[in-house]
Scaffold this active site. Structure first.
Site, PDB file in Angstrom:
ATOM      1  N   ASP A 210       0.985  -1.228   0.080  1.00 54.05           N
ATOM      2  CA  ASP A 210      -0.248   0.067   0.044  1.00 54.05           C
ATOM      3  C   ASP A 210       0.809   1.319   0.001  1.00 54.05           C
ATOM      4  O   ASP A 210       0.770   2.266  -0.623  1.00 54.05           O
ATOM      5  CB  ASP A 210      -1.210  -0.019   1.228  1.00 54.05           C
ATOM      6  CG  ASP A 210      -0.466  -0.139   2.560  1.00 54.05           C
ATOM      7  OD1 ASP A 210       0.812  -0.401   2.579  1.00 54.05           O
ATOM      8  OD2 ASP A 210      -1.211   0.170   3.571  1.00 54.05           O
TER       9      ASP A 210
ATOM     10  N   GLY B 225      -0.625  -7.560  13.801  1.00 60.20           N
ATOM     11  CA  GLY B 225      -0.881  -7.670  12.059  1.00 60.20           C
ATOM     12  C   GLY B 225      -2.449  -7.486  11.808  1.00 60.20           C
ATOM     13  O   GLY B 225      -2.819  -7.449  10.530  1.00 60.20           O
TER      14      GLY B 225
ATOM     15  N   SER C 121      -4.198  -4.719  13.049  1.00 60.50           N
ATOM     16  CA  SER C 121      -4.203  -3.407  12.968  1.00 60.50           C
ATOM     17  C   SER C 121      -4.996  -2.979  14.175  1.00 60.50           C
ATOM     18  O   SER C 121      -5.787  -1.982  13.960  1.00 60.50           O
ATOM     19  CB  SER C 121      -5.157  -3.121  11.654  1.00 60.50           C
ATOM     20  OG  SER C 121      -4.963  -1.645  11.049  1.00 60.50           O
TER      21      SER C 121
ATOM     22  N   ASP D 234      -5.025   0.155   6.394  1.00 62.71           N
ATOM     23  CA  ASP D 234      -5.988  -0.073   7.634  1.00 62.71           C
ATOM     24  C   ASP D 234      -6.856   0.878   7.937  1.00 62.71           C
ATOM     25  O   ASP D 234      -8.133   0.521   8.244  1.00 62.71           O
ATOM     26  CB  ASP D 234      -4.504   0.032   8.638  1.00 62.71           C
ATOM     27  CG  ASP D 234      -3.548  -0.956   8.542  1.00 62.71           C
ATOM     28  OD1 ASP D 234      -3.756  -1.842   7.629  1.00 62.71           O
ATOM     29  OD2 ASP D 234      -2.682  -1.091   9.166  1.00 62.71           O
TER      30      ASP D 234
ATOM     31  N   LYS E  13       5.033  -2.120  15.909  1.00 59.83           N
ATOM     32  CA  LYS E  13       5.804  -1.677  14.597  1.00 59.83           C
ATOM     33  C   LYS E  13       6.575  -0.154  14.948  1.00 59.83           C
ATOM     34  O   LYS E  13       7.319   0.281  14.270  1.00 59.83           O
ATOM     35  CB  LYS E  13       4.674  -1.375  13.491  1.00 59.83           C
ATOM     36  CG  LYS E  13       4.593  -2.396  12.462  1.00 59.83           C
ATOM     37  CD  LYS E  13       4.255  -3.912  13.175  1.00 59.83           C
ATOM     38  CE  LYS E  13       2.880  -3.785  13.383  1.00 59.83           C
ATOM     39  NZ  LYS E  13       2.198  -5.370  13.726  1.00 59.83           N
TER      40      LYS E  13
HETATM   41  P1  ADP Z   1      -0.805  -3.751  14.994  1.00 65.29           P
HETATM   42  O1  ADP Z   1      -0.432  -4.688  13.919  1.00 65.29           O
HETATM   43  O2  ADP Z   1      -1.946  -4.384  16.136  1.00 65.29           O
HETATM   44  O3  ADP Z   1      -1.563  -2.551  14.217  1.00 65.29           O
HETATM   45  P2  ADP Z   1       1.100  -1.813  16.070  1.00 65.29           P
HETATM   46  O4  ADP Z   1       2.360  -2.153  16.515  1.00 65.29           O
HETATM   47  O5  ADP Z   1       1.214  -1.123  14.798  1.00 65.29           O
HETATM   48  O6  ADP Z   1       0.327  -3.291  15.977  1.00 65.29           O
HETATM   49  O7  ADP Z   1       0.534  -1.310  17.231  1.00 65.29           O
HETATM   50  C1  ADP Z   1       0.163  -1.703  18.640  1.00 65.29           C
HETATM   51  C2  ADP Z   1      -0.279  -0.559  19.482  1.00 65.29           C
HETATM   52  O8  ADP Z   1      -1.269  -0.209  19.527  1.00 65.29           O
HETATM   53  C3  ADP Z   1       0.169  -1.097  20.927  1.00 65.29           C
HETATM   54  O9  ADP Z   1       1.358  -1.429  21.320  1.00 65.29           O
HETATM   55  C4  ADP Z   1      -0.794  -0.232  21.705  1.00 65.29           C
HETATM   56  O10 ADP Z   1       0.195   0.913  21.874  1.00 65.29           O
HETATM   57  C5  ADP Z   1      -1.809   0.305  20.754  1.00 65.29           C
HETATM   58  N1  ADP Z   1      -2.931  -0.521  21.201  1.00 65.29           N
HETATM   59  C6  ADP Z   1      -3.413  -1.493  20.485  1.00 65.29           C
HETATM   60  N2  ADP Z   1      -4.619  -2.002  21.129  1.00 65.29           N
HETATM   61  C7  ADP Z   1      -4.994  -1.161  22.137  1.00 65.29           C
HETATM   62  C8  ADP Z   1      -5.952  -1.279  23.104  1.00 65.29           C
HETATM   63  N3  ADP Z   1      -7.005  -1.994  23.135  1.00 65.29           N
HETATM   64  N4  ADP Z   1      -5.775  -0.141  24.082  1.00 65.29           N
HETATM   65  C9  ADP Z   1      -4.715   0.763  23.895  1.00 65.29           C
HETATM   66  N5  ADP Z   1      -3.812   0.672  22.855  1.00 65.29           N
HETATM   67  C10 ADP Z   1      -3.944  -0.221  22.151  1.00 65.29           C
HETATM   68  P1  NG1 Z   2      -0.173  -3.317  10.654  1.00 67.06           P
HETATM   69  O1  NG1 Z   2       0.286  -4.704  10.835  1.00 67.06           O
HETATM   70  O2  NG1 Z   2      -1.525  -3.591  11.227  1.00 67.06           O
HETATM   71  O3  NG1 Z   2       0.668  -2.266  11.615  1.00 67.06           O
HETATM   72  C1  NG1 Z   2       0.958  -2.204   8.474  1.00 67.06           C
HETATM   73  C2  NG1 Z   2       0.532  -0.874   7.891  1.00 67.06           C
HETATM   74  C3  NG1 Z   2      -0.091  -1.228   6.717  1.00 67.06           C
HETATM   75  C4  NG1 Z   2       0.485  -2.123   5.496  1.00 67.06           C
HETATM   76  C5  NG1 Z   2       0.889  -3.524   6.294  1.00 67.06           C
HETATM   77  C6  NG1 Z   2       1.686  -4.309   5.611  1.00 67.06           C
HETATM   78  C7  NG1 Z   2       0.373   1.073   9.486  1.00 67.06           C
HETATM   79  C8  NG1 Z   2      -0.689   1.936  10.173  1.00 67.06           C
HETATM   80  N1  NG1 Z   2      -0.245  -0.211   8.721  1.00 67.06           N
HETATM   81  O4  NG1 Z   2      -0.098  -2.976   9.240  1.00 67.06           O
HETATM   82  O5  NG1 Z   2      -0.348   0.470   5.846  1.00 67.06           O
HETATM   83  O6  NG1 Z   2       1.646  -1.483   5.093  1.00 67.06           O
HETATM   84  O7  NG1 Z   2       1.501  -3.200   7.558  1.00 67.06           O
HETATM   85  O8  NG1 Z   2       0.769  -4.678   4.302  1.00 67.06           O
HETATM   86  O9  NG1 Z   2       1.272   1.567   9.186  1.00 67.06           O
HETATM   87 MG    MG Z   3      -0.510  -1.122  13.398  1.00 65.32          MG
END
Ligand code: ADP
Ligand code: NG1
Ligand code: MG
Length: 461
Positions: free
Chosen positions: A56, A147, A149, A194, A238
């Site tokens: 994306d 993963g 989101s 996402d 991430k």
């Molecule tokens: P994902 O793949 O789930 O998007 P990221 O690493 O992008 O993973 O984001 C995860 C972060 O989002 C967590 O470390 C936290 O800070 C925040 N988060 C996710 N779920 C919750 C929740 N229920 N309440 C508060 N923060 C959350």
């Molecule tokens: P997740 O795994 O939900 O943090 C991320 C990116 C997407 C996309 C995917 C890989 C953000 C908010 N989300 O998702 O845009 O690049 O990885 O396909 O950066």
């Molecule tokens: Mg994320």
């Protein structure tokens, strides 16, 4: 003219009957903490990406669906111009700040910073001088850092709540664009998948999401197709690492080196998709061009500076991001090959869904398997436990299985025939979860079948 759904605001509706218990509990917790009832609830779902990983942000279309797991804000306004965020999960600390003056830390991605991204995005979009303060009790069911989101569900939910309490009516599409941009404030340079699916999802449908401009097409999955999600239980945050942004930068550099070699204005080139557009070539031709132009050995900064005819400082400005200036080695051939082949698989997946040949499910499964191999071998964003789990899913009867989302752990998604959901779930449980004492107690949240869910909504009762 009939308005496209994406050009309407998220719906305001009543709490669905099957959700009433959850919201009653939220309401009572909210009252306990704030002394009054919430005036509205905002919800934004997580998603599972069926195919189109890490493309994306290269400008390419992806094919996710919303899941039923979501982030919910129970909200009331206050007179203090402050935001107070309380989380149902006590491991997330309570947070308050003035809405007139706040910062979002990139170096310390605390949970509330994601919410502040959404708040800031909407305020900036409206160019608002004055903002209504609000209190929110946050309840999340999207597995975090897996993963699916959870981060964007949080950003989108905060943005929706902010818009709603201020009486600002924004369409799903505008909210999706605003949130894709503002999640960058946390430091990750993702694409818009996402946030787009979180706002624009329709029940029962996967979506083809295309960018520049943002647009969506409903994809009806073949009859008998079902998806199961399997969490490897390896978390990957991430924003707390540079893994994600390194991939973004490698793709940008690959695009710039290809553009320069083709005599295109490389400094203005940021996306692998942009190079294809300018050259007017198809995916196979782009893959041949990558083979002819890029080498398999990693590039170092000296070579990149020579190729692009820039100094190291100029390279940092034109191509790197804040948390990738330390990187010394860049795999351009592998990343670009993944991106062009994965982008092609997305359209092949759509064609199979549209044409529904007799072996549609096998074809979709095969594309998902190819996608996983590419993520694992060329993009190097899988994890040994996730590879093992994906293979277990196939051995348990899935027609195809792959990692989903950014990876480095997190979830897999598998295509199964509806009639074999239970048998696949049981076999995967027995092979991956039950034998491991750390995994076994988490099986229920980690292993489940999923249906395409609704996009973000407001509940007003
Ligand atoms: P994902 O793949 O789930 O998007 P990221 O690493 O992008 O993973 O984001 C995860 C972060 O989002 C967590 O470390 C936290 O800070 C925040 N988060 C996710 N779920 C919750 C929740 N229920 N309440 C508060 N923060 C959350
Ligand atoms: P997740 O795994 O939900 O943090 C991320 C990116 C997407 C996309 C995917 C890989 C953000 C908010 N989300 O998702 O845009 O690049 O990885 O396909 O950066
Ligand atoms: Mg994320």
């Amino acid at each position: 003219m009939i308005k496209k759904m994406d050009d309407t605001p998220p719906p305001v509706c009543k709490i669905p009957d099957k959700e009433k218990d959850r919201y009653a509990k939220l309401q009572s917790k909210f009252k306990e903490r704030f002394g009054h009832d919430p005036i509205i609830y905002a919800r934004a779902p997580g998603r599972v990406n069926l195919i189109g990983e890490h493309i994306d942000y290269c400008g390419y279309a992806v094919l996710p669906m919303a899941i039923e797991q979501d982030i919910v804000f129970a909200v009331s306004t206050n007179n203090s111009k402050e935001i107070t965020l309380v989380n149902q999960d006590p491991s997330y600390k309570e947070f308050s700040c003035s809405l007139e003056n706040f910062t979002i830390s990139r170096s310390d991605p605390q949970w509330y910073n994601y919410a502040l991204c959404g708040v800031r995005g909407v305020i900036e979009h409206m160019g608002a001088g004055s903002v209504v303060g609000f209190n929110a009790l946050v309840d999340g069911s999207v597995p975090k850092s897996a993963g699916l989101s959870s981060s964007s569900a949080l950003v989108c939910c905060a943005a929706l709540a902010t818009a709603q309490v201020n009486g600002w009516t924004l369409t799903k599409k505008v909210l999706a664009e605003v949130c894709a941009k503002c999640e960058h404030y946390i430091g990750t340079e993702g694409g818009g998948m996402d946030q787009a699916i979180s706002f624009m999802a329709n029940h029962g449908m996967a979506k083809l999401i295309e960018f520049n401009p943002l647009r969506t097409t409903n994809i009806l999955l073949p009859a008998g197709a079902a998806f199961i999600i399997t969490n490897s239980l390896v978390e990957h945050n991430k924003a707390a690492t540079s893994d994600f942004n390194i991939r973004v930068v490698e793709c940008r550099l690959a695009a710039q080196v290809l553009a320069k070699a083709q005599g295109l204005p490389w400094r203005e080139t940021r996306l692998l998709g942009g190079v294809q557009k300018q050259l007017g070539l198809n995916f196979d031709e782009m893959l041949s061009l990558v083979k002819e132009t890029l080498h398999k050995e990693p590039y170092n900064k000296d070579e990149l500076c020579q190729l692009l005819e820039v100094t190291p400082d100029e390279l940092a400005l034109s191509s790197l991001s804040q948390n990738t200036t330390h990187v010394t080695s860049f795999k351009l051939f592998q990343r670009a090959t993944h991106v062009y082949s994965e982008a092609s698989r997305v359209y092949q997946f759509r064609t199979v869904c549209e044409e529904q040949p007799t072996d549609a499910l096998q074809r979709l499964g095969h594309l998902m398997d190819e996608s996983h191999a590419s993520c694992r071998d060329l993009y190097e964003c899988s994890h040994p436990d996730l590879d093992k789990l994906v293979q277990i899913c196939r051995d348990s009867g899935a027609l195809g299985s792959r990692m989903t989302g950014a990876g480095w752990g997190g979830c897999g998604v598998s295509l199964v025939e509806s009639k074999s959901i239970m048998s696949v779930l049981t076999k995967v449980r027995d092979a991956y979860y039950t034998p491991d004492p750390a995994r076994a107690p988490l099986t229920k949240q980690a292993l489940f079948a999923t249906q395409p869910g609704n996009g973000a909504e407001i509940y007003n009762n």
